[in-house]
Write a protein that holds these residues in place. Sequence first.
Motif, PDB file in Angstrom:
ATOM      1  N   LEU A 106       0.840  -1.195   0.000  1.00  0.00           N
ATOM      2  CA  LEU A 106       0.000   0.000   0.000  1.00  0.00           C
ATOM      3  C   LEU A 106       0.882   1.255   0.000  1.00  0.00           C
ATOM      4  CD1 LEU A 106      -3.074   0.180   0.074  1.00  0.00           C
ATOM      5  CD2 LEU A 106      -2.931   0.653   2.501  1.00  0.00           C
ATOM      6  N   ILE A 107       1.943   1.194   0.797  1.00  0.00           N
ATOM      7  CA  ILE A 107       2.863   2.333   0.833  1.00  0.00           C
ATOM      8  C   ILE A 107       3.513   2.515  -0.541  1.00  0.00           C
ATOM      9  CG2 ILE A 107       5.001   3.213   1.839  1.00  0.00           C
ATOM     10  CD1 ILE A 107       4.182   1.842   4.443  1.00  0.00           C
ATOM     11  N   TYR A 108       3.935   1.412  -1.113  1.00  0.00           N
ATOM     12  CA  TYR A 108       4.529   1.463  -2.454  1.00  0.00           C
ATOM     13  C   TYR A 108       3.525   2.052  -3.442  1.00  0.00           C
ATOM     14  CZ  TYR A 108       5.301  -0.544  -7.116  1.00  0.00           C
ATOM     15  OH  TYR A 108       5.398  -0.727  -8.451  1.00  0.00           O
ATOM     16  N   ALA A 109       2.286   1.540  -3.386  1.00  0.00           N
ATOM     17  CA  ALA A 109       1.269   1.976  -4.349  1.00  0.00           C
ATOM     18  C   ALA A 109       1.008   3.466  -4.228  1.00  0.00           C
ATOM     19  CB  ALA A 109      -0.024   1.196  -4.146  1.00  0.00           C
ATOM     20  N   SER A 110       1.090   3.984  -2.996  1.00  0.00           N
ATOM     21  CA  SER A 110       0.779   5.403  -2.821  1.00  0.00           C
ATOM     22  C   SER A 110       1.828   6.289  -3.488  1.00  0.00           C
ATOM     23  CB  SER A 110       0.675   5.728  -1.329  1.00  0.00           C
ATOM     24  OG  SER A 110       1.960   5.769  -0.753  1.00  0.00           O
ATOM     25  N   LEU A 111       2.951   5.705  -3.862  1.00  0.00           N
ATOM     26  CA  LEU A 111       4.006   6.486  -4.512  1.00  0.00           C
ATOM     27  C   LEU A 111       4.000   6.282  -6.020  1.00  0.00           C
ATOM     28  CD1 LEU A 111       6.870   5.754  -1.961  1.00  0.00           C
ATOM     29  CD2 LEU A 111       5.418   7.778  -2.097  1.00  0.00           C
ATOM     30  N   MET A 112       2.992   5.537  -6.518  1.00  0.00           N
ATOM     31  CA  MET A 112       2.955   5.221  -7.939  1.00  0.00           C
ATOM     32  C   MET A 112       1.708   5.802  -8.578  1.00  0.00           C
ATOM     33  SD  MET A 112       5.724   3.451  -8.116  1.00  0.00           S
ATOM     34  CE  MET A 112       5.753   2.581  -9.666  1.00  0.00           C
ATOM     35  N   ASP A 113       1.766   5.918  -9.894  1.00  0.00           N
ATOM     36  CA  ASP A 113       0.617   6.404 -10.646  1.00  0.00           C
ATOM     37  C   ASP A 113       0.068   5.255 -11.494  1.00  0.00           C
ATOM     38  OD1 ASP A 113      -1.257   7.582 -12.166  1.00  0.00           O
ATOM     39  OD2 ASP A 113       0.039   9.153 -13.000  1.00  0.00           O
ATOM     40  N   PRO A 159       2.276   0.658 -13.552  1.00  0.00           N
ATOM     41  CA  PRO A 159       2.300   1.973 -12.900  1.00  0.00           C
ATOM     42  C   PRO A 159       3.646   2.672 -13.081  1.00  0.00           C
ATOM     43  CG  PRO A 159       2.514   0.225 -11.280  1.00  0.00           C
ATOM     44  CD  PRO A 159       2.262  -0.446 -12.589  1.00  0.00           C
ATOM     45  N   THR A 160       3.590   3.997 -13.045  1.00  0.00           N
ATOM     46  CA  THR A 160       4.831   4.762 -13.130  1.00  0.00           C
ATOM     47  C   THR A 160       5.070   5.470 -11.806  1.00  0.00           C
ATOM     48  OG1 THR A 160       3.525   6.566 -14.024  1.00  0.00           O
ATOM     49  CG2 THR A 160       4.691   5.174 -15.604  1.00  0.00           C
ATOM     50  N   PHE A 161       6.335   5.793 -11.548  1.00  0.00           N
ATOM     51  CA  PHE A 161       6.677   6.412 -10.274  1.00  0.00           C
ATOM     52  C   PHE A 161       6.098   7.825 -10.211  1.00  0.00           C
ATOM     53  CE2 PHE A 161       9.641   8.725  -7.444  1.00  0.00           C
ATOM     54  CZ  PHE A 161       9.363   8.002  -6.289  1.00  0.00           C
ATOM     55  N   ALA A 162       5.483   8.137  -9.111  1.00  0.00           N
ATOM     56  CA  ALA A 162       4.803   9.424  -9.018  1.00  0.00           C
ATOM     57  C   ALA A 162       5.343  10.284  -7.897  1.00  0.00           C
ATOM     58  CB  ALA A 162       3.303   9.211  -8.812  1.00  0.00           C
ATOM     59  N   GLY A 163       6.335   9.805  -7.195  1.00  0.00           N
ATOM     60  CA  GLY A 163       6.835  10.587  -6.064  1.00  0.00           C
ATOM     61  C   GLY A 163       5.745  10.808  -5.044  1.00  0.00           C
ATOM     62  N   PHE A 164       5.676  12.043  -4.549  1.00  0.00           N
ATOM     63  CA  PHE A 164       4.678  12.319  -3.518  1.00  0.00           C
ATOM     64  C   PHE A 164       3.429  13.001  -4.086  1.00  0.00           C
ATOM     65  CE2 PHE A 164       8.396  11.597  -0.904  1.00  0.00           C
ATOM     66  CZ  PHE A 164       7.851  10.817   0.095  1.00  0.00           C
ATOM     67  N   ARG A 165       3.250  12.866  -5.414  1.00  0.00           N
ATOM     68  CA  ARG A 165       2.139  13.557  -6.042  1.00  0.00           C
ATOM     69  C   ARG A 165       0.793  13.144  -5.424  1.00  0.00           C
ATOM     70  NH1 ARG A 165       2.472  12.422 -11.929  1.00  0.00           N
ATOM     71  NH2 ARG A 165       4.609  11.919 -11.371  1.00  0.00           N
ATOM     72  N   ASN A 166       0.627  11.834  -5.186  1.00  0.00           N
ATOM     73  CA  ASN A 166      -0.636  11.367  -4.608  1.00  0.00           C
ATOM     74  C   ASN A 166      -0.861  11.969  -3.220  1.00  0.00           C
ATOM     75  OD1 ASN A 166      -1.433   9.729  -6.744  1.00  0.00           O
ATOM     76  ND2 ASN A 166      -0.075   8.081  -6.056  1.00  0.00           N
ATOM     77  N   TRP A 167       0.233  12.082  -2.488  1.00  0.00           N
ATOM     78  CA  TRP A 167       0.113  12.623  -1.124  1.00  0.00           C
ATOM     79  C   TRP A 167      -0.204  14.115  -1.172  1.00  0.00           C
ATOM     80  CZ3 TRP A 167      -0.280   9.669   3.076  1.00  0.00           C
ATOM     81  CH2 TRP A 167       0.112   8.321   2.934  1.00  0.00           C
ATOM     82  N   ASP A 209      -7.907   4.581  -9.698  1.00  0.00           N
ATOM     83  CA  ASP A 209      -6.718   5.392  -9.444  1.00  0.00           C
ATOM     84  C   ASP A 209      -6.066   4.857  -8.170  1.00  0.00           C
ATOM     85  OD1 ASP A 209      -4.836   7.322  -9.228  1.00  0.00           O
ATOM     86  OD2 ASP A 209      -6.215   9.019  -9.460  1.00  0.00           O
ATOM     87  N   ILE A 210      -5.415   3.710  -8.320  1.00  0.00           N
ATOM     88  CA  ILE A 210      -4.972   2.952  -7.153  1.00  0.00           C
ATOM     89  C   ILE A 210      -3.978   3.731  -6.296  1.00  0.00           C
ATOM     90  CG2 ILE A 210      -3.998   0.749  -6.394  1.00  0.00           C
ATOM     91  CD1 ILE A 210      -6.528   0.366  -7.967  1.00  0.00           C
ATOM     92  N   GLY A 211      -3.108   4.508  -6.953  1.00  0.00           N
ATOM     93  CA  GLY A 211      -2.092   5.238  -6.205  1.00  0.00           C
ATOM     94  C   GLY A 211      -2.713   6.246  -5.247  1.00  0.00           C
ATOM     95  N   PHE A 212      -3.618   7.043  -5.790  1.00  0.00           N
ATOM     96  CA  PHE A 212      -4.270   8.052  -4.958  1.00  0.00           C
ATOM     97  C   PHE A 212      -5.112   7.364  -3.877  1.00  0.00           C
ATOM     98  CE2 PHE A 212      -7.505  11.749  -4.943  1.00  0.00           C
ATOM     99  CZ  PHE A 212      -6.806  12.368  -3.921  1.00  0.00           C
ATOM    100  N   ALA A 213      -5.769   6.269  -4.286  1.00  0.00           N
ATOM    101  CA  ALA A 213      -6.585   5.529  -3.326  1.00  0.00           C
ATOM    102  C   ALA A 213      -5.726   5.022  -2.167  1.00  0.00           C
ATOM    103  CB  ALA A 213      -7.286   4.367  -4.014  1.00  0.00           C
ATOM    104  N   ALA A 214      -4.521   4.546  -2.504  1.00  0.00           N
ATOM    105  CA  ALA A 214      -3.639   4.044  -1.450  1.00  0.00           C
ATOM    106  C   ALA A 214      -3.291   5.165  -0.480  1.00  0.00           C
ATOM    107  CB  ALA A 214      -2.374   3.463  -2.070  1.00  0.00           C
ATOM    108  N   ALA A 215      -3.043   6.364  -1.055  1.00  0.00           N
ATOM    109  CA  ALA A 215      -2.710   7.495  -0.188  1.00  0.00           C
ATOM    110  C   ALA A 215      -3.891   7.840   0.716  1.00  0.00           C
ATOM    111  CB  ALA A 215      -2.314   8.700  -1.035  1.00  0.00           C
ATOM    112  N   ILE A 216      -5.099   7.841   0.138  1.00  0.00           N
ATOM    113  CA  ILE A 216      -6.285   8.135   0.963  1.00  0.00           C
ATOM    114  C   ILE A 216      -6.432   7.073   2.049  1.00  0.00           C
ATOM    115  CG2 ILE A 216      -8.795   8.393   0.986  1.00  0.00           C
ATOM    116  CD1 ILE A 216      -8.666   9.284  -1.913  1.00  0.00           C
TER     117      ILE A 216
END
Lengths: 506, 300, 366
Positions: free
Chosen positions: B45-52, B60-68, B270-277
């Motif tokens: 989940l932590i990994y996913a929150s950093l991906m797009d 998925p591509t690396f998104a940094g902290f964009r989701n956060w 939008d799994i990355g953003f969902a993981a961050a939420i």
Amino acid sequence: MKKKLFAILSCLVILTLVLAGCGGEKAKDTAKEPAAQGKLVDGPFKKVEGLPAIQAPEGFDWKQFAGVELNVISENTPPSSAIAANIKEFEEATGIKVNIQQMDLGTLVQKVGLDFGAGSSKYHVIYADPYQVLAKYSSKFVDLNELEKDPTLPKIPGGLEDFIQSQLEIDGYMGSKDKLYALPYDCPTMVLAYRTDVMAKIKENFLKEKGFDPTPNPNMTWEQYYQVAEYINKHAAELGVKYGTGHQAKQYDSLMCDFSNILNAYGADYFENRDLGGIGAANPGKTALTTPEAIQAFEFYNKLLKIAHPGSKSWDWNGLAEAFAAGEVAMAPEWHEFASMFENPEKSKVAGKVAWTTLPKGPKRSANIFGGTGIGINANASEKEKKAAWLFLVWATSPQTQLMILESPVGGATPSRNSVYNVASVKKAMEDPTSEEAKKMPNLTSMKATLEAWKAENAYGRPKVPQWPQIDTIVFTELSKMLAGQQDPKTTAESISKQVDALTGN
Amino acid sequence: MPQPQPKGAPSAGGRLARFFTTENMMLAPAMLVLASVSIFPFLYLIYASLMDFSLAIDNPTFAGFRNWLRLVKDPLIFQSWKVTIVYAVTGLGLELILGVGIALLLYAAPWGRNLFVTLWMLPIFVAPVVAGLLGWFLLNSSYGLYAWVLQQFGVHTDIFGTVATALPAVILIDVWEWTPLITLIVLSGLQSLPTEPLEAAEVDGATYWQKLRYIILPLSFRIIVVALLIRSMDIMRFIDTIFITTAGGPADSTKIIGLRLFDVAFRFMDIGFAAAIGLSMLVVTIFLGKAFIRVMYGRE
Amino acid sequence: MATVRFDKVVKSYGNQLVVKEFNLEIKDQEFIVLVGPSGCGKSTTLRMVAGLEEITGGDLYIGDIRVNDMPPKDRDIAMVFQNYALYPHMNVYENMAFGLKLRKYSASEIDKRVKEAAAILSIEHLLDRKPRQLSGGQRQRVAIGRAIVREPKVFLMDEPLSNLDAKLRVQMRAELAKLHQRLKTTTIYVTHDQTEAMTMGDRIVVMKDGIVQQVASPEELYNRPANMFVAGFIGSPSMNFVACRMQEKGNETYLVNEEGFSFLLLSPEVAARLAPYKQKALVFGIRPEDISDSLSWVAEENYLAARVDVVENLGAETLIYFSLGKETLVGRFVGGPRYRVGETVKIALNPNRYYLFDQETELSLL
């Protein structure tokens, strides 16, 4: 006057059908050419007079995929229930085992998304909602042209031309016509349901007062519709209904559908690019919701919902259908497949009192949103599974099966095949709503209106873009705020534009 | 008070030998199961929150902290938290007052307690989805019983379709379903209270209310906090009822954060953003839990 | 301070009679002990005084006020419970101050009284502790402290010492007695332990099956038990009972049975009084301390030859269990053991300290 209209309508319908049929014939001949190396032989399926048979190349072993197990995932719609009830015919003919899983669309989108995300093929045959599945995951589907061209496999009976072409475009393609991802499977379309008894009661006085016939007809405008609804509201007590009009305006997909009809009738659309409703595009470009026509549409919708049944704001299409069946409202823009429910005396208080027509016109035209779906094959499946799935697709979308679905007591969905509308019993049912045939196929009570709605000048397809689920959500959420009185129509239009453009990067 | 065990007892074997002790070996299967069902998904989940994932769900591509960052910047998330707070605070508040109140009534009831508790508990056994459907059927403006009653009094608003009533309605459904749980937990706590201090208080001159205020509530304080803790974690996660009745509307007035998460995860994929939420909800839940536990043990 | 009067007080749960027509007048400043085996209704009686149990019938007065329908808080009583019943979430000070706080005493008055009580009970250093940080004895002191700060009309104590270990119990017993001498508050004390009852009570109420057996001072209870139950309950080890009949030999009246038991009634008045019981079954009672082997009490022909079964050496004294035919007698002897098991010895029964009961009614005949 009404009778005359009816006659004209019937003529129009038949004309369309004949034309479509002819076009189909012609195209079929040319399409057959490349695969004409061998002779085609009828497959082991029930044949129906007047419908193209399911055929395969000579010597094709229908049982060659015996033992393969196919998982079909579908929305819980009438056609899937009918297919599930009659799957024996296919299983016996091919030896393929079919598991049909039905669920609500949201769950389906979720499961399919996860299946694709995992690169697996838990589901082989997929109910490919054009907006929520196909637009986003088209690359995960098998190109059906390849299978259709394959000389060793059965052909689509009647060819692609027998599908209603606007539906094939929406259901089957994405971005371009190079690849075909799905075959039309069901075809709900929004048209207008109204109560004939209520209209009969108000007709005379209304005509005197307002100068036009209150009975909805293809030429009625939305403004006139508003007046009729308002008039019925005023006389609700004596008419035995509570409100003139009801809508599916819950903060949900249904709200976007309901609104889209009016948006497009007023000559506006979501994006500057007006060609997104058919084959769709990966990037929709800029929104066009702040044009004067669009703002007018927002304003009218807001005005209309103010006099609608207050329940409208908590109804999706099912809620609206229940309310209409319970006699709460006199008119409702609703999906045509609910016709069978309205005609079922067990579920409806208004059976026999319902008529259908295309949705009212805006300044531009009548726009009737299409909500059909095709079925496609998961590209992650094995070769053998793909071919077995092809057999299923050929059978499930064939005119015979579509007719079976139409007649099925558990189904009742309307066919997506031109040829079916040429079958004598179907024709009879559409001609004469009181005939035995019409009672057997109650969905056909809405069919004339629906066939009108499918014509290019009346059909509306919402933008088919991968971001649609988000756009849909933005649209119905902001609309819901507008209906709740939290923002005016202009602000709503601007807010949607801003959010959607930010989402799509335009 | 027990004396702390002496630490660092001298060991004969090396590190490895100490690792392969019987107790560790016996713990191993449990740890493996825990790791596979809990720790690994959490790390993912932590990994996913950093991906797009929005462009290609399987690539998925690396998104940094964009989701956060979106988590902070997205006004919709903020709005959902606001709704969540109102929903949770009023819901829990009502459940607390009603749940404890009814538990106290039952505790004092001379007879019929078991029968009433059994009946009262029925809603708990109903799946939240069914609770939602029930609420929908009862309040539905075409055929709902309550809606009909309201209409008889001239109230023609649609309960789930109006901003002012939708949130109270879903809160009340939650209250209907989960107050009995609080009642049950608190009642069991009350029944295990020692009777003597209560009698002592009576003899000491306490009225019922004084007994309640000075003895019963302080003594059942912890169990009440436990009940609240359980409910506070659930109330953020349980979206079924709202999903069925209002789907978050009208005008987002019932879109609690869990429902927003559902949209982002399963409708938008939008799994990355969902993981961050999801992780942010987890953080809030953990803090909430810690706060409750601190309150619980802060009162010795 | 006040008197307590029970007038035909009855307690029943449905059909089950728990306390039957309880009549008793407790004098001001009296320390009265209710004693009896468990289930005899003594605690129920106490709880009726406290107001924790409803009174089914009869009248109960504290002072001159009938309190049947008065809630506990208005009765001005204080109670010490078996399990201390301290408020676990309050510290010792708060526990003791609670009742005063509810009665709206001023803070300074509360402080004064709590400190005083704490001094009396030597628990000043514990005032900040929570009950769970205290030992059993300390908790009991707090519970007593909580009762005395209130300066109530009546103290009710429900087996307050039964959870303490034996040594502490003896110590607390003495302290309670001292406390009563100092405060002189009317006290009703419930116990199942006859030693406690005997050592503490001004008067003792012996109960059995909800019925009062005897109300008397400790001395009287010991010397003049009203019936076999009281006789057996008071004293440790219990009184020996032997079933017997009267037999006349010439001028002399003997009590005998088939097991070889024989006892000469010395007093002619007694013999005369027993005349109506000539044909009836009797029970002879003798306390263990009234069995002797010094043989100076009676003439030689009245010795009993008994076999030694068990010898229990208690240090300062020895208990010896004899058998006489099928009868068993226990005797209490000063000093260490003097017989071996299996030996047959001659013993004498004190001719002036014996008891005699009607076997049918179990009532004392003396």
